[in-house]
Enzyme design. Structure first.
Site: not given
Ligand SMILES: [Zn+2]
Length: 267
Positions: A73, A232
């Site tokens: 993400d 991430h």
């Molecule tokens: Zn996010």
């Protein structure tokens, strides 16, 4: 004569009714066409049945097969996404990237590389700013559409439709809970499904070492078959790219095979 008079009186009534009927059907057709035009305009490439897609995504966690979906993400970012792409390539694994629209504009070549190397480019909204994202229905839909437009421009594919959205902080977090529930309906209306995750290495909570990140992941994956793993591709907290190689090798040892969300959309 009386008979003719009644007939004339009825004729006027019929004419009035007929005129109303013509006016009504004309307006109805015009508005109906506008509606069709609008939805075709906004979602030109959508062909799949999104409710089937949503239930396929919901059922991923119940699978008997050991499949791992690596998801990243908040990218693209220059260093983290590039290093992640290198590691995925070395391990012959594809993943899914939930990109942020404004960052796609900043690093279009990285998104193009990810797309061309077989990774799935999914939608994480344009601003990653909850107060903007949930301000209004139009604003929410616009965040998704403008992210898809940015992806389109980056990868050189016209009208790219990402099909899958991930809510910033997940769909179940308490913050903005009622707005998120409304937005699930809006996603449905515009032909998008959404997905959270069922495993993570906690890379966004604080600075963990690579060793700790791998341990977090091991704990989180324990006794689960299909995994949707949240990580991430940013460098601001923990560096998942530094533990990615060891994480992939661990998952392979545990008997997991790797897929991305193209595999779900294709079916
Ligand atoms: Zn996010």
């Amino acid at each position: 004569m009386k008979c003719l008079f009644i007939y004339k009186k009825h004729l006027v009534t019929y004419l009035v009714l007929f005129t109303f009927f013509i006016i009504f059907t004309t307006f109805y057709n015009v508005f109906a066409k506008m509606e069709v035009f609008d939805s075709n305009y906004i979602f030109p490439s959508f062909e799949n049945n999104f409710s089937i897609l949503q239930s396929n995504l919901d059922n991923l966690y119940n699978s008997n097969e050991k499949i791992a979906f690596l998801t990243f993400d908040d990218g693209p970012t220059k260093i983290a996404t590039t290093k992640i792409l290198d590691t995925l390539k070395e391990n012959d694994v594809t993943a899914s990237f939930f990109v942020i629209g404004y960052r796609v504009k900043e690093f279009p070549n990285i998104v193009k590389r990810a797309y061309e190397e077989g990774h799935f480019i999914a939608n994480h909204g344009y601003s990653h700013n909850n107060s903007k994202l949930y301000k209004s229905k139009d604003g929410f839909i616009n965040e998704i559409m403008s992210t898809d437009e940015a992806i389109s421009d980056a990868i050189g594919i016209e009208n790219y439709h990402s099909h899958i959205f991930r809510f910033p902080n997940g769909s179940k977090s308490k913050e903005y809970a009622s707005s998120k529930n409304m937005c699930k309906n809006y996603l449905n209306e515009v032909g998008y499904a959404y997905i959270d995750w069922n495993a993570l290495n906690n890379d966004s909570t604080k600075k963990y070492s690579s060793y700790e990140l791998l341990n977090n992941l091991k704990k989180s994956c324990k006794n689960k078959n299909s995994l949707v793993i949240l990580m991430h591709d940013t460098s601001d907290v923990s560096k998942s790219y530094e533990s990615l190689d060891a994480s992939i090798k661990y998952l392979k040892e545990q008997g997991y095979s790797f897929k991305n969300f193209y595999d779900i959309i294709k079916n």
